[in-house]
Structures are given as C-alpha cells and as structure tokens.
Write an enzyme that holds these catalytic residues in place. Structure first.
Site, PDB file in Angstrom:
ATOM      1  N   THR A  60      -4.294  -3.972  -4.718  1.00 41.37           N
ATOM      2  CA  THR A  60      -2.986  -3.310  -4.220  1.00 41.37           C
ATOM      3  C   THR A  60      -1.731  -4.271  -4.059  1.00 41.37           C
ATOM      4  OG1 THR A  60      -4.560  -1.913  -3.073  1.00 41.37           O
ATOM      5  CG2 THR A  60      -2.138  -1.411  -2.875  1.00 41.37           C
ATOM      6  N   ARG A  64      -5.953 -11.242  -2.885  1.00 48.26           N
ATOM      7  CA  ARG A  64      -5.962 -11.328  -1.366  1.00 48.26           C
ATOM      8  C   ARG A  64      -7.495 -11.492  -1.131  1.00 48.26           C
ATOM      9  NH1 ARG A  64      -2.869  -7.310   2.891  1.00 48.26           N
ATOM     10  NH2 ARG A  64      -1.023  -7.780   1.729  1.00 48.26           N
ATOM     11  N   SER A 161      -0.121 -11.089   4.625  1.00 44.85           N
ATOM     12  CA  SER A 161       0.524 -10.033   5.329  1.00 44.85           C
ATOM     13  C   SER A 161      -0.270  -9.952   6.733  1.00 44.85           C
ATOM     14  CB  SER A 161       0.532  -8.654   4.842  1.00 44.85           C
ATOM     15  OG  SER A 161       1.059  -7.841   5.392  1.00 44.85           O
ATOM     16  N   ASP A 328       5.350  -6.614  11.023  1.00 45.64           N
ATOM     17  CA  ASP A 328       3.956  -7.286  10.666  1.00 45.64           C
ATOM     18  C   ASP A 328       4.276  -8.726  10.353  1.00 45.64           C
ATOM     19  OD1 ASP A 328       5.122  -7.248   8.078  1.00 45.64           O
ATOM     20  OD2 ASP A 328       2.892  -6.724   7.256  1.00 45.64           O
ATOM     21  N   ASP A 330       4.524 -10.951   8.098  1.00 40.76           N
ATOM     22  CA  ASP A 330       5.096 -11.197   6.964  1.00 40.76           C
ATOM     23  C   ASP A 330       6.475 -10.725   6.987  1.00 40.76           C
ATOM     24  OD1 ASP A 330       3.878  -9.054   5.958  1.00 40.76           O
ATOM     25  OD2 ASP A 330       4.168  -9.943   3.747  1.00 40.76           O
ATOM     26  N   THR A 407      -0.733   4.509  -4.328  1.00 37.25           N
ATOM     27  CA  THR A 407      -0.645   3.443  -3.150  1.00 37.25           C
ATOM     28  C   THR A 407      -0.159   2.048  -3.638  1.00 37.25           C
ATOM     29  OG1 THR A 407      -2.510   4.614  -2.488  1.00 37.25           O
ATOM     30  CG2 THR A 407      -1.755   2.705  -1.262  1.00 37.25           C
ATOM     31  N   GLU A 432       2.852   5.464   4.090  1.00 35.34           N
ATOM     32  CA  GLU A 432       2.384   5.729   5.288  1.00 35.34           C
ATOM     33  C   GLU A 432       2.057   4.397   6.045  1.00 35.34           C
ATOM     34  OE1 GLU A 432      -1.115   5.262   5.881  1.00 35.34           O
ATOM     35  OE2 GLU A 432      -1.112   4.544   3.938  1.00 35.34           O
ATOM     36  N   LYS A 445       8.945  -3.128  -0.222  1.00 36.21           N
ATOM     37  CA  LYS A 445       9.245  -2.836   1.254  1.00 36.21           C
ATOM     38  C   LYS A 445       9.698  -4.160   1.938  1.00 36.21           C
ATOM     39  CE  LYS A 445       4.491  -4.127   1.947  1.00 36.21           C
ATOM     40  NZ  LYS A 445       3.180  -3.309   1.740  1.00 36.21           N
TER      41      LYS A 445
HETATM   42  O1  LIG Z   1      -4.710   0.529   1.078  1.00 39.38           O
HETATM   43  P1  LIG Z   1      -4.962  -0.803   0.500  1.00 39.38           P
HETATM   44  O2  LIG Z   1      -5.293  -1.020  -1.024  1.00 39.38           O
HETATM   45  O3  LIG Z   1      -5.668  -1.857   1.441  1.00 39.38           O
HETATM   46  O4  LIG Z   1      -3.534  -1.222   0.681  1.00 39.38           O
HETATM   47  C1  LIG Z   1      -2.744  -1.529   1.627  1.00 39.38           C
HETATM   48  O5  LIG Z   1      -1.822  -2.786   1.608  1.00 39.38           O
HETATM   49  C2  LIG Z   1      -0.598  -2.262   1.357  1.00 39.38           C
HETATM   50  C3  LIG Z   1       0.156  -3.043   2.328  1.00 39.38           C
HETATM   51  O6  LIG Z   1       0.255  -4.376   2.476  1.00 39.38           O
HETATM   52  C4  LIG Z   1      -0.600  -0.967   1.431  1.00 39.38           C
HETATM   53  O7  LIG Z   1      -0.322  -0.379   0.235  1.00 39.38           O
HETATM   54  C5  LIG Z   1      -1.872  -0.421   1.956  1.00 39.38           C
HETATM   55  O8  LIG Z   1      -2.165   0.812   1.680  1.00 39.38           O
HETATM   56 MG   LIG Z   2       3.035  -7.230   5.463  1.00 35.87          MG
END
Ligand SMILES: O=P(O)(O)O[C@H]1O[C@H](CO)[C@@H](O)[C@H]1O
Ligand SMILES: [Mg+2]
Length: 623
Positions: A60, A64, A161, A328, A330, A407, A432, A445
C-alpha cells in the site's frame, strides 16, 4: 569467499542456500553480514527462511518492513538493490528527465538508507535534490511537493510512518507526484530483480555524495523547498496571512507531532501564516516535540491507536483547552480530539468524521468561487472504498461528483490527476486511516496541510456560526443520513493464514451459490465484490470497476438486516499492505445514531462468528 563461509553455507537448507550465499558475497554492511552469519551458526533456519525465502514487494505504501538482514527486510543492501532497479526503470521511462528527490524522516537508519538511495541515483547519472543535509528531517509530503516543484521524474521518502520503531520504509513517487500504481510497481520489481548485483564495490556513500556536491549533481534543497512549500500553503490554503483564534480564549489548542518530524514545519507555518505562537496561542506536548526514533511515551506511534493522544489530552485538560490536534510521526496524517462542552468528555474523531468535516468545508469554499469557474469545473471528491459513504450521499444530494478508489493515496492521488485532466475541480480526497489530501499542495496525503485547513475551518465555523465540529457532524447526519462505522482488525501471525480465511468466505461458507446469499440469520447479502478473483455482482459482465489484484485479499459486501426496511450495512475485509493484519471496515446506515451504532457492532459480531471464526482459524483480535 573464505573457506569458513563456504563450509557454513553448506549447512544451510537448500531452499534458501543460494540467497544466503549471494547475500554473504555482496553485502558489505558489517552489521547485517554478522547477523546472517550468526543465524546460520545458530542453525535458526525458521528465522532465516522468513527473511530469505522471498523478496520484499511494493505494498500500500511502497516497501515497508523490519530493519534487519534479509531479502524480505529493509537494510542497506535491499535499499541499494531496490534503488538500482528503480533508477534503471525511471531512466528508461524518462531518459531526458533524470532528476530525483530524496528525503528521510528521523527513524533509526533513515539517514543511512537515504544516503544509499541518493548515492545510487547519482551513480545512475541522475541529478539529486537531497532534502536532508546534516541531521535534519523532512515530513513525507515534502517529497511529492518537491517532485512537482523541481519537475523530478522520481521521489523517494525513507519512512515507515506510524509503524513500530524497528520498521522502516521506502515510499516511491512517480513523475506525476503520485505514489506508484500498476503496472509500474511490477515493472520496477522486475527491474530490481534484474539489478541485484551491486554496480560498484564502493560502499562509501559519503564520498559519493561529496563528489556529487562538487559537480553540482547533488543539491541540498531543504531550505529552498521548505520556503516554497510555505509559500504554496500561503497561496492555496491560507490565501494570505491570517490571525486565527482572535476571539478565542488562549491558548486554544494542543498540538503533538507524536515524537516525529511535524513540529518544525507546523511551528513555522503557525507563526508566519496563521498568527499562532507556541506557548501563547497553542501549546505543544513537551515530551513529544523533539523527533525521537524510539517513540518513548507511546506504545504505538499511531494517533489511531487507543491511548496515543493521552498525553496531549492530559495537557489540554490541565490548561482548560478543549481541542487537540495531532500529526503522525512523518506528519502526513492528522487526528483530532475534542472535549464536549456539555458532557465534559473527550472523544477522538474517527478518520471518516474528520473527512466529513473537511468535505463540508471544501463544499462551502467551492460555493464561494466565481460562478463561471463552477460552471466549467465540476466539483469532485474522492475517498477510498473502505472509507465512509457519507460523502457519496453528500455528493448525490448536493449534485457533485464522487468516486471511490482502492486503499492508499497511490490510488486516490492518481485518480485525482485523471479527474483534473478532465476538468474536474478536486480540492480534496481522503481515506479513513486519517489521511487527507489537498491536491493544490501535492497529490498525496498531507498532515500539515490538514492541520492548517482544519484550524481555519474550526475558526470560521465558530466565528461565523458559533458551531463546534461536533455540531457540524450532527448537521451532516441530519442532512445526508446516519452512518456509523465499526472498524477493527485481526492479527495475522503468519501470512499463510490469510488466503484460507478469504477462500472460506468466497467458496465454502455458502457452497451452493456463487457467493454467500446470507450471513448468519441476520443478514441478506445484496452486493458482493471480490477484488482478488475479480467478481462484482452488480456490473453487467460481473467484472469489478476497481483494479483486481490476485496477490492481495479483498472482499466487500453490502447487506440488509433481515426483517428491517431501513437498516443496511456495507463492509470490506482486506489484508493490510503495511502490517500483519486482516482489516475489517464496517459502515452501518440507519435512521437513528443508536440503531446504526448497534447495527455496526452486530455486524462485527456476526462476521466474527460466521466468517472469521477465531477458534478455527487462529486469528486473534482485541476488538
Ligand atoms: O491498510 P494498509 O494496507 O496497512 O495501509 C495503511 O497504510 C496507509 C497509511 O500509511 C493507509 O492506506 C492505511 O490503510
Ligand atoms: Mg504517516
């Protein structure tokens, strides 16, 4: 390779032997080499298999993982290899714009990973705008902002993050200032696989950077770009210098950057553009102001986690303040807690509630724009498909365009760019998970922009209408319908647990049908979408409208409560792309808040009993 290593490698199980052999041949980082040797000597094959049986892939938010040795982890060798592949790919795509932006946060190893990244781009013939001279940090949104501003073809931010302190990440932005989406992620992964062999024996990053500085190919750009960022905030968000909170009792809010990088930039913008002085107009949580990679005062540095805002709320309570704003670590996300003036109780707003507040404010602002602009530019809002449908209801009632995406801002940002090309006006998008995007700044964002816009909205609602955020939310429920969420997650101890859980839902729970028609005795299914296998019940060809990815699990369902005419739920279950979690997002719609709340909880309980069955599957949850 020494005889001693050759003998040691012979003892390693076949399945990971060649990966480990390669690792010890090419890794020149003493710390990670020692780690691997030690694990081999201890014959810890389970651990080595977890780390070496696959290579980390883009999820996403880019790459990470935990910082340790292994092809499936983050360390200087994996960063070097990822950057070699990425640089090759970007150079192929944009041969005449070999320009990169590199930034990092304050996490352990962030500086080292950023130096490796910048060095590899220099070696690949790129000009590099480096955002962190000496020991300074930037907030994540500076990277996409800088990509747009300097016209770079790629940007990398080293950050994990809000993940635990031992994790780090590698977030990649493409030439359009958005995070990468298919097919680029897979293409880059292929390019990485083709460029695993280090291009040079020289691991002296400092000397590569020094050479780059001497030739002018490396530019220390933090100071200049921070000025540009603040200038842009002034142009597009604050529209001049403001003096917020004039009629409020001071200090009127508490700010926390949650041990991350947000304070420096927020404080500067507050002082220069909003007329806010720390200690006078607002107070910051003293223990959390200074960037600290060990996040000492919070168990999880994530404003979404229970307890993360406790210190900020305590400070507010002591000073008779009723608003807490937080970023948050970062500073790309944003959270709020408010004290109710009647009940005197604190509550943290959900990401969807904050999203609705921003949507309301943006709609109000759009209505102030010249009529001919409104005629030529239809307003459009975006959110992720696991976020609330309240702005969809708003769009239908107010007559503007709404779309949902997958997402993550890689989807929201890219879709905003598409819509802008079609002459839509997209001032805002959200998800969200407390992420808010203001495309006039950048297409990702931005927690600092969100803080600025929220403080302006808060002031405007109070000054013009004597309304608090809770009142605005209440008005929204009256106007657009009562939506209540219940979002939670299960812990996935081992990724192999994920697929069987979803296969049970799609194939075994109701084997006589294409998809479940009922869930328990309570719910009748009216819509089913499976973005893993590619099925959607309401399209003519049953092909989903959103992108299908066989490698990530995601099912969405709409259902009505049997025997009731006005109670519906919509829920999605998906595997997280950043953490070992199976996430469940539930939104209930009903005629009263209590009813909707109960229905959302009933849905969680029913899904747990009927579909997730912790006693059978081994899933665990605190919800
Ligand atoms: O849900 P995953 O894939 O962990 O992703 C999460 O990480 C992102 C925020 O850093 C958002 O998109 C949140 O939903
Ligand atoms: Mg962050």
């Amino acid at each position: 390779m020494s005889q001693e290593y050759i003998a040691l490698i012979e003892t390693v199980p076949q399945i990971i032997r060649s990966s480990i052999k390669d690792w010890l041949r090419i890794d020149q980082n003493q710390e990670t080499r020692d780690e691997v040797v030690q694990l081999c000597q201890n014959r810890d094959w389970d651990e080595l298999e977890k780390r070496f049986s696959s290579r980390i892939v883009f999820g996403t938010a880019g790459l990470r993982a935990r910082m340790e040795a292994g092809t499936n982890r983050l360390n200087s060798l994996v960063i070097l290899q990822a950057t070699q592949g990425l640089a090759k790919y970007i150079a192929q795509q944009f041969p005449s714009t070999k320009v990169a932006v590199v930034g990092h946060d304050h996490r352990f190893h962030s500086k080292e990973f950023a130096e490796v990244t910048a060095s590899i781009f220099l070696r690949a013939g790129f000009k590099v705008y480096y955002l962190n001279p000496q020991d300074t940090f930037v907030h994540t949104p500076m990277v996409p902002f800088a990509v747009d501003h300097v016209g770079a073809s790629v940007g990398i931010m080293i950050t994990a993050s809000h993940n635990p302190k031992m994790d780090n990440g590698y977030k990649v932005y493409y030439k359009n200032g958005c995070q990468i989406i298919p097919p680029h992620d897979a293409n880059i992964a292929t390019c990485i696989d083709e460029n695993l062999e280090p291009w040079s024996d020289n691991w002296d990053w400092t000397s590569t950077l020094q050479d780059g500085l001497n030739t002018g190919e490396l530019v220390y750009a933090k100071e200049e770009l921070t000025k540009e960022y603040i200038k842009k905030v002034r142009e597009v968000l604050t529209e001049g210098n403001l003096s917020l909170g004039k009629s409020l009792k001071k200090p009127w809010f508490v700010y926390t950057p949650m041990h991350g990088v947000g304070y420096e930039i927020f404080n500067e913008i507050g002082a220069h553009l909003l007329g806010l002085t720390d200690g006078q107009d607002y107070i910051s949580v003293p223990e959390q102001i200074v960037p600290d990679p060990s996040f000492p005062t919070v168990s999880f540095p994530n404003p979404e986690e229970k307890g993360a805002l406790d210190k900020a709320i305590e400070l507010a309570e002591k000073n008779n303040i009723s608003l807490v704003v937080a970023n948050d670590p970062d500073a790309d996300r944003f959270s709020i807690a408010v004290k109710n003036s009647t009940t005197r109780k604190w509550s943290q707003l959900t990401g969807n509630e904050i999203g609705f507040l921003f949507a309301t404010f943006q709609l109000e602002s759009y209505k102030q724009l010249p009529e001919d602009f409104q005629r030529s530019h239809t307003l459009a809002f975006l959110n992720s498909t696991v976020s609330s449908q309240m702005i969809k209801a708003m769009a239908e009632k107010e007559g503007f365009h709404y779309e949902d995406t997958l997402t993550g801002f890689k989807w929201i940002g890219n879709r905003a760019r598409d819509l802008e090309k079609k002459n839509f006006y997209v001032p805002f998008g959200y998800e969200e998970a407390i992420g808010y995007m203001f495309p006039a700044m950048e297409h990702d964002k931005d927690g600092i922009s969100a803080t600025v816009v929220f403080l302006i909205a808060y002031n405007s609602w109070l000054e013009k209408r004597n309304k608090y955020p809770q009142d605005i939310l209440e008005e929204g429920l009256q106007k657009y319908g009562v939506f209540k969420e219940y979002n939670g997650y299960y812990i996935i101890k081992n990724q192999s647990m994920m697929k069987p859980v979803f296969d049970y839902i799609r194939y075994e729970y109701d084997p006589s049908n294409k998809y479940p028609q009922k869930i328990g005795d309570q719910f009748e299914v009216t819509y089913f979408r499976d973005l893993t296998v590619g099925f959607q019940s309401d399209t003519p060809d049953h092909k989903p409208t959103l992108f299908v990815d066989a490698n990530s699990q995601m099912i969405s369902i709409k259902a009505t409560k049997i025997g009731s005419t006005d109670e519906t739920v919509r829920f999605t279950m998906r595997g997280s792309g950043t953490e070992p979690k199976l996430k469940v997002y539930i939104e209930a719609c009903s005629s009263t808040e209590d009813q909707a709340q109960n229905l959302a909880k009933l849905t969680w309980d029913t899904l747990r009993k009927e579909l997730f069955r912790p006693d059978v599957t081994g899933l665990t949850t605190d919800f």
